[in-house]
Write a protein that holds these residues in place. Structure first.
Motif, PDB file in Angstrom:
ATOM      1  N   UNK A 117       0.830  -1.211   0.000  1.00  0.00           N
ATOM      2  CA  UNK A 117       0.000   0.000   0.000  1.00  0.00           C
ATOM      3  C   UNK A 117       0.861   1.255   0.000  1.00  0.00           C
ATOM      4  N   UNK A 118       1.967   1.229   0.760  1.00  0.00           N
ATOM      5  CA  UNK A 118       2.853   2.393   0.813  1.00  0.00           C
ATOM      6  C   UNK A 118       3.477   2.662  -0.555  1.00  0.00           C
ATOM      7  N   UNK A 119       3.870   1.605  -1.253  1.00  0.00           N
ATOM      8  CA  UNK A 119       4.439   1.773  -2.588  1.00  0.00           C
ATOM      9  C   UNK A 119       3.393   2.332  -3.545  1.00  0.00           C
ATOM     10  N   UNK A 120       2.168   1.835  -3.415  1.00  0.00           N
ATOM     11  CA  UNK A 120       1.096   2.322  -4.290  1.00  0.00           C
ATOM     12  C   UNK A 120       0.821   3.802  -4.066  1.00  0.00           C
ATOM     13  N   UNK A 121       1.092   4.279  -2.835  1.00  0.00           N
ATOM     14  CA  UNK A 121       0.884   5.696  -2.524  1.00  0.00           C
ATOM     15  C   UNK A 121       2.042   6.565  -2.991  1.00  0.00           C
ATOM     16  N   UNK A 122       3.065   5.944  -3.585  1.00  0.00           N
ATOM     17  CA  UNK A 122       4.175   6.696  -4.134  1.00  0.00           C
ATOM     18  C   UNK A 122       5.381   6.813  -3.224  1.00  0.00           C
TER      19      UNK A 122
END
Length: 375
Positions: A117-122
């Motif tokens: 999720x953190x990666x998806x948030x950039x």
């Protein structure tokens, strides 16, 4: 047909009783038998025995549940690369288990999944690892203090190892549900504080006037070498030093000087007038010296200017500047910027300490060392 009972473990043959004799050996056998009956696998018993943490196993399982996954299983279930899991654990300051050891818990699996999720948030992997390093440093000391708390509640003379492990585990199970909301609340308050400080700093950089700001002199005083001490002494000793600093700062802060807060190894003082603040800072430095060799020296930095009061705290340039000045002061000394020196020029002895570039401060800062006038 009924299920077969697990084969009994020969604790001595497995090396779990090495170095123990007499009553200590008998108590360890009772504890290991109790843990085995509760389902703790031999691999976990070996690891806890080798690290001297076997009495904490019931508490550990009360906090995070039983260990059940290997690193490869966590990677497969969470969708996070094995290499990153290892890097994350290293960043947090935790030991790296063998790849075939089932030492990861359900909570660690959930944490790994949050990486996606953190990666998806950039958020980049580099930023994630740096955040884990910061959290690991701060929370490791908190964990030491939290681990000691239930021990104080249950420890009694003459307790056997198995009784201590059980009662410590029970106390931890009762106290742990309080920890998560407490840590979350403290973190949220600090995030709010940081956000306010960043907004105010941005306004100042853009040349904006802070509505409600007023003139104030700020001083920070911190314990020299406190970070290094954190690697050498127990957490309860660090807590004692921090508590003593707060007491000394409270005594030194006579009106109009106010003790704003203590932040671990540092005390923040504020005053509408520079002279009494310098007096309080020098008194605090002397008080720390009077504590003796067991207490670290203090160093202090002071700055004056317009700052914004909020909820008992202060925000603005003099706060940031005083903090930066403190970080370069010599042990047992008080450094101040030119404005403080000009405001209290005749009340103290001053020596020029040079012009320095300080992190986060645009222009070089002329610094002066303050001393009391000698008779």
């Amino acid at each position: 047909m009924g299920s077969r009972s697990p084969e009994p473990i020969d604790f001595a043959a497995e090396g779990l009783l090495d170095g123990l004799e007499g009553n200590a050996r008998a108590e360890r056998v009772a504890l290991l038998a109790q843990l085995t009956e509760e389902g703790v696998p031999l691999s976990e018993l070996r690891r806890a025995t080798a690290t001297g943490t076997v009495i904490f196993l019931p508490a550990s399982r009360a906090i995070v549940g039983p260990e059940r996954y290997t690193a490869a299983e966590v990677a497969e279930r969470s969708g996070v690369e094995l290499e990153f899991l290892v890097a994350a654990r290293r960043a947090m300051g935790l030991p790296i288990p063998e790849l075939d050891e089932a030492v990861y818990t359900e909570a660690e699996l959930e944490s790994a999944a949050s990486t996606v999720a953190a990666r998806a948030a950039g958020i980049s992997d580099e930023d994630l690892l740096e955040l884990l390093r910061v959290l690991g440093r701060g929370l490791s000391q908190a964990a030491e203090s939290l681990r000691a708390l239930p021990l104080k509640l249950v420890l009694e003379p003459g307790m056997s190892e198995s009784e201590l492990a059980s009662r410590y585990g029970e106390a931890t199970a009762r106290l742990y549900p309080l920890v998560d909301p407490l840590v979350s609340n403290v973190l949220a308050l600090h995030l709010r504080h940081t956000a306010q400080r960043e907004v105010i700093s941005a306004l100042e950089r853009d040349g904006g006037r802070l509505p409600g700001s007023r003139e104030v002199t700020i001083c920070f005083a911190d314990l020299v070498g406190f970070t290094r001490l954190g690697e050498e002494v127990p957490a309860d000793e660090l807590g004692r030093l921090a508590a003593r600093l707060e007491a000394l700062a409270t005594e030194a802060a006579e009106p109009p000087v106010r003790l704003v807060k203590t932040i671990g190894d540092a005390a923040m003082l504020a005053s509408p007038e520079p002279e009494p603040l310098l007096q309080a800072a020098l008194t605090l430095i002397d008080a720390a010296d009077a504590e003796g060799e067991e207490f670290p020296q203090l160093r202090a930095g002071a700055a004056t200017g317009r700052a914004l009061p909020r909820a008992g705290d202060w925000f603005g340039r003099p706060v940031n500047l005083a903090s930066r000045i403190t970080s370069i002061a010599r042990p047992g000394s008080l450094l101040a910027e030119r404005e403080v020196r000009e405001s209290a020029k005749d009340a103290y002895g001053w020596s020029y300490a040079g012009e320095r570039r300080l992190k986060g401060i645009r222009e070089p800062v002329a610094l002066f060392r303050a001393r009391r006038h000698t008779p």
